[in-house]
Design a protein around this motif. Sequence first.
Motif, mmCIF file in Angstrom:
data_model
loop_
_atom_site.group_PDB
_atom_site.id
_atom_site.type_symbol
_atom_site.label_atom_id
_atom_site.label_comp_id
_atom_site.label_asym_id
_atom_site.label_seq_id
_atom_site.Cartn_x
_atom_site.Cartn_y
_atom_site.Cartn_z
ATOM 1 N N UNK A 76 -3.990 -9.891 -1.989
ATOM 2 C CA UNK A 76 -3.498 -8.541 -1.687
ATOM 3 C C UNK A 76 -4.588 -7.490 -1.904
ATOM 4 N N UNK A 77 -5.397 -7.679 -2.929
ATOM 5 C CA UNK A 77 -6.498 -6.736 -3.142
ATOM 6 C C UNK A 77 -7.514 -6.827 -2.005
ATOM 7 N N UNK A 78 -7.801 -8.034 -1.557
ATOM 8 C CA UNK A 78 -8.732 -8.202 -0.445
ATOM 9 C C UNK A 78 -8.167 -7.585 0.829
ATOM 10 N N UNK A 79 -6.850 -7.653 1.003
ATOM 11 C CA UNK A 79 -6.201 -7.066 2.168
ATOM 12 C C UNK A 79 -6.275 -5.549 2.141
ATOM 13 N N UNK A 80 -6.032 -4.960 0.963
ATOM 14 C CA UNK A 80 -6.061 -3.503 0.851
ATOM 15 C C UNK A 80 -7.473 -2.937 0.946
ATOM 16 N N UNK A 81 -8.449 -3.731 0.562
ATOM 17 C CA UNK A 81 -9.841 -3.243 0.614
ATOM 18 C C UNK A 81 -10.309 -3.072 2.048
ATOM 19 N N UNK A 82 -10.093 -4.098 2.866
ATOM 20 C CA UNK A 82 -10.481 -4.011 4.268
ATOM 21 C C UNK A 82 -11.936 -4.267 4.546
ATOM 22 N N UNK A 83 -12.737 -4.510 3.520
ATOM 23 C CA UNK A 83 -14.164 -4.751 3.691
ATOM 24 C C UNK A 83 -14.532 -6.092 3.062
#
Length: 286
Positions: A76-83
């Motif tokens: 989820x953190x990787x998804x919210x980061x977008x980079x």
Amino acid sequence: MSSLARDAAAFKSALHRQDYTSWHSQPPPLQQQQQQPAPESTDVSSKSKKKHVVYSQPADTGSGTNVNTQLVYVVNHLKSTGNPTRLQDLAILTNTPIDTDAVLLEKFKAHDRVLYDPKTDLYSYRHDYNVRNKAALLTEIQRQTRKGGGLSVRTLKESWKEAPQAIEELENEGEVYVTRTLKDGQMRMVFWNEVKPDEESGGMPVEKEFNDLWHSLHVPNDVDLLKQLASEGLQATAAETIIPKTGAGKKKGKRTAPRHRQVRITNTHLKGQIDLSRDYVAPGAK
């Protein structure tokens, strides 16, 4: 003065000098207070406080201690980061042992939404649509509309945060159609506008005169409509007649009369003596 009088005077002076106060009512000296142990009531209260402390609970790290919970938190953190992000940065930002726990790292790499670039050693989230600009967004909307459907604005926003603003710009340019919710007018679905508002595509708006003529027409009621059709030599389309099923008209509980089946005569040796086609009833039988 006699010896008895001197002894009496000495006894009285000793009585005046004596301290009659109880040692329990006087606090002990400071040194004795430091040497004496704490009262028993203090020990009981401290023990009772210690009983309320739960030592089995882990520290609140925000990502839990279960491997699957940590996996969801990292994805989820990787998804919210977008980079694209390094593995060490993910471990620091999510407070998880993603870079040291072999089981967690294996589950993370096998996740269907995680993309790994071996050239840069970076991890990124795989969105449903890979759009990063307005042109790519319009291309994706066109592709989906040709298949016969539109795109969810929420899904596009997850892939690209600036997607709603770009969709509004495309709507103002006449490139797309947008459906909105009735409650608050939020964008829901977006479709490609195949007919552009220009003379070449034929998408110019209808003149006001024709709009007024169209809305001035009134559809007559059923009776007047049939009369008007009959005056023009036309008739209304007949509705399809529903053929009832065979057992539809039968009532429950109603018995039908028994059918007489042809009986095969096997007693041929009695032929000529007894009419075998008749039913014989014994006398007196009901």
